[in-house]
Scaffold this motif. Structure first.
Motif, PDB file in Angstrom:
ATOM      1  N   ARG A   1       0.865  -1.174   0.000  1.00 31.40           N
ATOM      2  CA  ARG A   1       0.000   0.000   0.000  1.00 31.40           C
ATOM      3  C   ARG A   1       0.897   1.217   0.000  1.00 31.40           C
ATOM      4  N   THR A   2       0.676   2.120  -0.949  1.00 32.08           N
ATOM      5  CA  THR A   2       1.472   3.348  -1.014  1.00 32.08           C
ATOM      6  C   THR A   2       0.549   4.535  -1.269  1.00 32.08           C
ATOM      7  N   ARG A   3       0.986   5.699  -0.845  1.00 37.79           N
ATOM      8  CA  ARG A   3       0.211   6.919  -1.099  1.00 37.79           C
ATOM      9  C   ARG A   3       0.277   7.240  -2.585  1.00 37.79           C
ATOM     10  N   ASP A   4      -0.849   7.674  -3.117  1.00 39.01           N
ATOM     11  CA  ASP A   4      -0.925   8.092  -4.514  1.00 39.01           C
ATOM     12  C   ASP A   4      -0.234   9.449  -4.636  1.00 39.01           C
ATOM     13  N   PRO A   5       0.787   9.562  -5.485  1.00 38.09           N
ATOM     14  CA  PRO A   5       1.482  10.852  -5.602  1.00 38.09           C
ATOM     15  C   PRO A   5       0.583  11.979  -6.122  1.00 38.09           C
ATOM     16  N   ARG A   6      -0.500  11.621  -6.818  1.00 36.81           N
ATOM     17  CA  ARG A   6      -1.413  12.644  -7.338  1.00 36.81           C
ATOM     18  C   ARG A   6      -2.481  13.049  -6.333  1.00 36.81           C
ATOM     19  N   ASP A   7      -2.718  12.182  -5.330  1.00 39.51           N
ATOM     20  CA  ASP A   7      -3.741  12.465  -4.329  1.00 39.51           C
ATOM     21  C   ASP A   7      -3.272  11.873  -2.999  1.00 39.51           C
ATOM     22  N   PRO A   8      -2.717  12.700  -2.122  1.00 40.60           N
ATOM     23  CA  PRO A   8      -2.159  12.176  -0.874  1.00 40.60           C
ATOM     24  C   PRO A   8      -3.174  11.503   0.050  1.00 40.60           C
ATOM     25  N   ARG A   9      -4.458  11.706  -0.202  1.00 43.51           N
ATOM     26  CA  ARG A   9      -5.477  11.033   0.608  1.00 43.51           C
ATOM     27  C   ARG A   9      -5.723   9.601   0.138  1.00 43.51           C
ATOM     28  N   ALA A  10      -5.370   9.306  -1.102  1.00 45.37           N
ATOM     29  CA  ALA A  10      -5.647   7.994  -1.689  1.00 45.37           C
ATOM     30  C   ALA A  10      -4.484   7.030  -1.448  1.00 45.37           C
ATOM     31  N   VAL A  11      -4.832   5.762  -1.286  1.00 44.99           N
ATOM     32  CA  VAL A  11      -3.836   4.708  -1.108  1.00 44.99           C
ATOM     33  C   VAL A  11      -3.908   3.793  -2.323  1.00 44.99           C
ATOM     34  N   GLN A  12      -2.763   3.632  -3.000  1.00 45.07           N
ATOM     35  CA  GLN A  12      -2.690   2.731  -4.139  1.00 45.07           C
ATOM     36  C   GLN A  12      -2.261   1.348  -3.671  1.00 45.07           C
ATOM     37  N   LEU A  13      -2.727   0.332  -4.388  1.00 40.55           N
ATOM     38  CA  LEU A  13      -2.416  -1.049  -4.045  1.00 40.55           C
ATOM     39  C   LEU A  13      -1.685  -1.733  -5.193  1.00 40.55           C
ATOM     40  N   ALA A  14      -0.767  -2.616  -4.841  1.00 42.38           N
ATOM     41  CA  ALA A  14      -0.069  -3.430  -5.834  1.00 42.38           C
ATOM     42  C   ALA A  14       0.314  -4.750  -5.174  1.00 42.38           C
ATOM     43  N   LEU A  15       0.199  -5.825  -5.930  1.00 41.13           N
ATOM     44  CA  LEU A  15       0.629  -7.127  -5.436  1.00 41.13           C
ATOM     45  C   LEU A  15       2.151  -7.193  -5.408  1.00 41.13           C
ATOM     46  N   THR A  16       2.675  -7.850  -4.399  1.00 39.93           N
ATOM     47  CA  THR A  16       4.104  -8.136  -4.349  1.00 39.93           C
ATOM     48  C   THR A  16       4.361  -9.354  -5.241  1.00 39.93           C
ATOM     49  N   GLU A  17       5.605  -9.718  -5.444  1.00 43.50           N
ATOM     50  CA  GLU A  17       5.918 -10.921  -6.224  1.00 43.50           C
ATOM     51  C   GLU A  17       5.273 -12.138  -5.572  1.00 43.50           C
ATOM     52  N   GLN A  18       5.392 -12.240  -4.254  1.00 42.02           N
ATOM     53  CA  GLN A  18       4.761 -13.340  -3.523  1.00 42.02           C
ATOM     54  C   GLN A  18       3.244 -13.292  -3.722  1.00 42.02           C
ATOM     55  N   GLY A  19       2.676 -12.105  -3.680  1.00 46.59           N
ATOM     56  CA  GLY A  19       1.239 -11.945  -3.886  1.00 46.59           C
ATOM     57  C   GLY A  19       0.804 -12.383  -5.269  1.00 46.59           C
ATOM     58  N   ARG A  20       1.607 -12.060  -6.282  1.00 47.62           N
ATOM     59  CA  ARG A  20       1.280 -12.494  -7.651  1.00 47.62           C
ATOM     60  C   ARG A  20       1.309 -14.019  -7.760  1.00 47.62           C
ATOM     61  N   GLU A  21       2.297 -14.640  -7.132  1.00 56.00           N
ATOM     62  CA  GLU A  21       2.408 -16.098  -7.189  1.00 56.00           C
ATOM     63  C   GLU A  21       1.231 -16.764  -6.479  1.00 56.00           C
ATOM     64  N   VAL A  22       0.916 -16.324  -5.275  1.00 59.15           N
ATOM     65  CA  VAL A  22      -0.221 -16.890  -4.529  1.00 59.15           C
ATOM     66  C   VAL A  22      -1.512 -16.660  -5.311  1.00 59.15           C
ATOM     67  N   THR A  23      -1.667 -15.484  -5.885  1.00 58.04           N
ATOM     68  CA  THR A  23      -2.881 -15.160  -6.630  1.00 58.04           C
ATOM     69  C   THR A  23      -3.015 -16.034  -7.872  1.00 58.04           C
ATOM     70  N   ARG A  24      -1.931 -16.238  -8.610  1.00 56.45           N
ATOM     71  CA  ARG A  24      -1.990 -17.112  -9.792  1.00 56.45           C
ATOM     72  C   ARG A  24      -2.453 -18.517  -9.390  1.00 56.45           C
ATOM     73  N   ARG A  25      -1.903 -19.033  -8.302  1.00 58.61           N
ATOM     74  CA  ARG A  25      -2.296 -20.366  -7.831  1.00 58.61           C
ATOM     75  C   ARG A  25      -3.769 -20.377  -7.412  1.00 58.61           C
ATOM     76  N   ALA A  26      -4.196 -19.336  -6.707  1.00 59.15           N
ATOM     77  CA  ALA A  26      -5.584 -19.254  -6.262  1.00 59.15           C
ATOM     78  C   ALA A  26      -6.538 -19.155  -7.451  1.00 59.15           C
TER      79      ALA A  26
END
Length: 160
Positions: free
Chosen positions: A86-111
């Motif tokens: 979770r990271t702050r959106d550089p365009r909107d400091p109130r918003a939180v952007q989400l991204a899967l980690t490498e581990q998250g991508r692997e678990v998600t592909r399996r799921a």
């Protein structure tokens, strides 16, 4: 074969099918350390990231139909598990952007593979994923999902 309880309403049948699906997905993804709700979040995020999007929590909530507060709670738990960042959106400091980690991508592909197998089982009575009946079912589901629901509006009644 069951046609459902006698006299069941469409609402009851939708609820039963949604519960059947939720329980099946919960059980299927539990060995991967996920719940059904977490799976819905990471699978949606996976698809959005593959399309080049890095959505905010709000955007992901809108996409999944989950409440924003619930998405925030799920995202924090998934971040703690090392599956997303979770990271702050550089365009909107109130918003939180989400991204899967490498581990998250692997678990998600399996799921996704596991849940895809469940979906094939669920749709087998309609002829499988690519059948005409499944396509018609998808059109009907889409129509229902697109129908506005306002719990505070008065139902329309026929005038004689």
């Amino acid at each position: 074969m069951s046609n459902g309880p006698e006299g069941a309403t469409p609402g009851f049948m939708v609820w039963r099918l949604s519960m059947k699906w939720r329980v099946a997905v919960d059980r299927a993804v539990a060995p991967l350390g996920l719940t059904h709700a977490q799976y819905s979040l990471v699978a949606s995020l996976y698809g959005m990231q593959r399309s080049g999007e890095r959505p905010s929590q709000r955007r992901l909530a809108d996409h999944t139909g989950l409440e924003p507060l619930y998405v925030s709670k799920l995202a924090r738990a998934l971040e703690t598990a090392g599956l997303l960042e979770r990271t702050r959106d550089p365009r909107d400091p109130r918003a939180v952007q989400l991204a899967l980690t490498e581990q998250g991508r692997e678990v998600t592909r399996r799921a996704i593979d596991v849940v895809h197998g469940l979906l094939q089982q669920l749709l087998d009575p309609l002829g499988g994923l690519g059948s005409a009946r499944t396509r018609a079912f998808m059109r009907e589901l889409t129509a229902l999902l697109d129908a506005p629901l306002d719990p505070f509006s008065e139902p329309e009644t026929e005038q004689s």
